[in-house]
Design a protein around this motif. Structure first.
Motif, PDB file in Angstrom:
ATOM      1  N   ASP A 136      27.719 -31.354 -49.733  1.00 30.98           N
ATOM      2  CA  ASP A 136      26.902 -31.877 -50.637  1.00 30.98           C
ATOM      3  C   ASP A 136      26.956 -33.118 -50.940  1.00 30.98           C
ATOM      4  N   TYR A 142      31.267 -27.564 -47.059  1.00 41.04           N
ATOM      5  CA  TYR A 142      31.176 -25.931 -47.058  1.00 41.04           C
ATOM      6  C   TYR A 142      31.081 -25.500 -45.457  1.00 41.04           C
ATOM      7  N   GLU A 153      34.646 -23.280 -49.473  1.00 46.84           N
ATOM      8  CA  GLU A 153      34.444 -24.765 -49.969  1.00 46.84           C
ATOM      9  C   GLU A 153      35.624 -25.522 -49.876  1.00 46.84           C
TER      10      GLU A 153
END
Length: 159
Positions: A136, A142, A153
């Protein structure tokens, strides 16, 4: 549709269709137009330049070893992702680890050790056949933990 790189099954770095792959399973693209490939059965992470030149970024013989690019070892890498800093993240399936390749070509383990399920940091965590990886904007990684039927995560902030 046209062929960017590859021809028959095997292993060969080279240009365009003179290159060979064995079960390429995932690709990721960087800002410069390079394509990174999880070449699963060759236990390598490969790079295709915008001009179509295929080279080995990391990996070789099957096994597990962190370290310098071609001396590092993977076992059926199946997922790749990139961050804005040029690090490549790898779901190293049969080693049950998530790995990182720095822009300088150094391979290190982010998470995982032996097969199983355990939350934790670094090598104290356990995965079971990670198959995909994504990042992200904050730098969290992830992982699709395939045999544990989970999405995991890794709260890792890239430098």
């Amino acid at each position: 549709m046209s062929t960017l790189a590859g021809s028959t099954v095997g292993f060969r770095d080279g240009s365009g269709t003179s290159a060979q792959f064995s079960y390429p399973s995932d690709v990721a693209l960087d800002a410069e137009g390079n394509v990174y490939v999880a070449d699963s059965n060759n236990n390598r992470i490969r790079k295709i330049s915008p001009e179509g030149l295929v080279s080995t970024l990391a990996g070789g013989a099957v096994g597990f070893r962190d370290g310098d690019g071609r001396l590092a070892q993977f076992s059926y890498p199946s997922g790749v992702a990139l961050d804005a800093e040029g690090n490549v993240y790898v779901a190293d399936s049969n080693n049950n680890r998530t790995r990182k390749i720095s822009p300088e070509g150094l391979v290190s383990t982010l998470a995982g050790s032996t097969v199983g399920f355990r939350d934790g940091s670094g090598r104290s965590a356990q995965l079971n056949t990670p198959s995909g990886v994504a990042l992200d904007a904050a730098g969290n990684v992830y992982v699709a933990d395939w045999q544990n039927h989970l999405i995991r995560e890794i709260e890792y902030k890239f430098p």
